[in-house]
Design a protein around this motif. Structure first.
Motif, PDB file in Angstrom:
ATOM      1  N   ILE A 153       0.829  -1.202   0.000  1.00 55.89           N
ATOM      2  CA  ILE A 153       0.000   0.000   0.000  1.00 55.89           C
ATOM      3  C   ILE A 153       0.867   1.256   0.000  1.00 55.89           C
ATOM      4  N   ALA A 154       1.901   1.274   0.854  1.00 59.06           N
ATOM      5  CA  ALA A 154       2.750   2.454   0.983  1.00 59.06           C
ATOM      6  C   ALA A 154       3.484   2.757  -0.327  1.00 59.06           C
ATOM      7  N   GLU A 155       4.014   1.716  -0.951  1.00 52.24           N
ATOM      8  CA  GLU A 155       4.736   1.928  -2.207  1.00 52.24           C
ATOM      9  C   GLU A 155       3.811   2.430  -3.307  1.00 52.24           C
ATOM     10  N   HIS A 156       2.572   1.966  -3.299  1.00 53.51           N
ATOM     11  CA  HIS A 156       1.627   2.413  -4.314  1.00 53.51           C
ATOM     12  C   HIS A 156       1.270   3.884  -4.105  1.00 53.51           C
ATOM     13  N   ILE A 157       1.100   4.288  -2.847  1.00 53.65           N
ATOM     14  CA  ILE A 157       0.794   5.695  -2.566  1.00 53.65           C
ATOM     15  C   ILE A 157       1.974   6.577  -2.971  1.00 53.65           C
ATOM     16  N   ILE A 168      -6.273   7.009  -6.267  1.00 57.00           N
ATOM     17  CA  ILE A 168      -5.729   6.300  -5.101  1.00 57.00           C
ATOM     18  C   ILE A 168      -6.802   5.416  -4.475  1.00 57.00           C
ATOM     19  N   ILE A 169      -8.007   5.950  -4.316  1.00 52.74           N
ATOM     20  CA  ILE A 169      -9.088   5.179  -3.700  1.00 52.74           C
ATOM     21  C   ILE A 169      -9.426   3.952  -4.544  1.00 52.74           C
ATOM     22  N   SER A 170      -9.558   4.139  -5.857  1.00 55.74           N
ATOM     23  CA  SER A 170      -9.925   3.024  -6.739  1.00 55.74           C
ATOM     24  C   SER A 170      -8.829   1.961  -6.803  1.00 55.74           C
ATOM     25  N   ASP A 171      -7.569   2.365  -6.640  1.00 56.85           N
ATOM     26  CA  ASP A 171      -6.466   1.404  -6.674  1.00 56.85           C
ATOM     27  C   ASP A 171      -6.311   0.644  -5.365  1.00 56.85           C
ATOM     28  N   LEU A 172      -6.541   1.329  -4.245  1.00 62.07           N
ATOM     29  CA  LEU A 172      -6.298   0.702  -2.942  1.00 62.07           C
ATOM     30  C   LEU A 172      -7.472  -0.147  -2.461  1.00 62.07           C
ATOM     31  N   ASN A 173      -8.687   0.195  -2.835  1.00 64.66           N
ATOM     32  CA  ASN A 173      -9.859  -0.537  -2.325  1.00 64.66           C
ATOM     33  C   ASN A 173      -9.804  -2.039  -2.603  1.00 64.66           C
TER      34      ASN A 173
END
Length: 378
Positions: A153-157, A168-173
């Motif tokens: 999650i951290a690396e994606h943010i 960000i919301i659509s990718d992390l959910n």
């Protein structure tokens, strides 16, 4: 193989390939039967056979005695030699769920879960054969998988510092939903809260990076929605970021014996799943909601029982689920005769198939056991 022509391959199945688990199941078929056949059923009046659990090429052997675990390790090594395989030393270890073994911490990891026992007092102690054990066994997400989830999650943010909030919301959910659902049947509440706290800090740093000259109040109002009972929700309009702690913890109940969704035992599977082929959704849902019991007499439904769907308020046009209840036909007849407790307006009924529902199995608390986990390599 193409029809009758064989085209030999020069490379094997890649690590993590889709067919890998199937090939592992084929190759290791019979290992459990071989191990169990080497031990007597009972010794000194107690069950003595080890418990063997395998998923593809990962497995764990459980038994109260360390000597039996060590013997199982030798038997497994001998059995694998005939296939040209061997245990991978770096992934094979002997551990105890409560006490250290050879300076190794108690507990073990299996399929992303950590299984470990903790000393407790009499009030919270587990039981074995009616006696207090002095400990409780908890299954939690493994530390390695917790770190991997946060790192992902951290690396994606970090990689999306300049992208809109909705992205960000659509990718992390999906990542949050999938990971949380995997651990939703074990002791995960504290882990969920910890990950949510770390995720909040990471998102706050992301927001500060985007608006270095704005104050905390402005940033909070811009990216978070603060509502009653929700706390701080990272949201953009109606789109909000899921939290790990939003996933409810629901304990998994083991399927009874040899029960199968195709065995015709519609009362059992309706109670368990709330659905069954050939049975109306209303009947199955009502049975599950009532935990397999008649709303009138309180007794369990059986396969041979005739079941009525009853309208509680007496209005047969009101087909909302909260107005429907499942009862025995003879209970309905008693109600219709004015001797029951529910409304006297019947609706539809269903006749059960012949057969018997297996008795409910009482789940016992885990027993203190050493374990030997393994992985294979050729």
């Amino acid at each position: 193989m193409d029809r009758d022509n064989l085209f030999p391959t020069t490379e094997g199945t890649p690590q993590g390939g889709a067919i890998g688990p199937l090939l592992a199941n084929i190759a290791l078929h019979g290992l459990e039967t071989f191990i169990l056949s080497q031990f007597p059923e009972k010794k000194n009046g107690q069950n003595w056979k080890p418990q063997f659990v395998r998923y593809a090429d990962d497995f764990v052997v459980l038994h109260p005695e360390l000597e039996v675990i060590q013997e199982c390790q030798n038997l497994i090594s001998e059995w694998l030699k005939s296939l040209g395989l061997e245990l991978k030393p770096s992934k094979t270890r002997i551990a105890h769920t409560l006490h250290p073994v050879e300076e190794q911490k108690p507990g073990f990891d299996f399929l992303g879960f950590n299984i470990r026992s903790y000393p407790v007092g009499k009030t919270n102690s587990g039981k074995n054969n009616g006696k207090l054990t002095g400990f409780q066994t908890f299954i939690k997400p493994s530390k390695a998988n917790i770190k991997a989830q946060y790192r992902k999650i951290a690396e994606h943010i970090e990689s999306l510092k300049s992208t809109p909030q909705k992205r960000i919301i659509s990718d992390l959910n999906p990542a949050i939903r999938g990971w949380s659902n995997y651990y939703s049947a074990v002791v995960s509440s504290a882990t969920y809260s910890k990950l949510d706290a770390l995720l909040f800090k990471k998102l706050w740093r992301w927001a500060k990076f985007r608006h270095p000259k704005k104050g905390k109040r402005w940033i909070a109002k811009r990216y978070w929605r603060i509502g009653k009972g929700e706390g701080w929700v990272f949201a953009d309009g109606d789109i909000k970021l899921l939290r790990h702690s939003d996933t409810p913890i629901q304990r998994h109940v083991k399927v009874k014996g040899t029960a199968s969704p195709y065995d015709g035992n519609w009362t059992y599977w309706s109670k368990r799943r709330g659905s069954y082929p050939g049975i109306s959704t209303k009947v199955s849902t009502a049975i599950k909601r009532q935990k397999g019991k008649c709303a009138e007499c309180g007794l369990h439904f059986h396969m041979e029982d005739a079941i009525e769907i009853h309208h509680i308020d007496g209005n047969h046009r009101n087909t909302k689920m909260e107005n429907l209840t499942a009862i025995h036909r003879h209970c309905h007849d008693r109600i219709h005769g004015g001797k029951g407790n529910l409304s006297t307006q019947p609706s539809t009924h269903i006749k059960g198939q012949s057969g018997e529902e297996p008795d409910e199995r009482k789940l016992s608390r885990p027993v203190l056991k050493p374990s030997m986990g393994g992985d294979l390599h050729a």
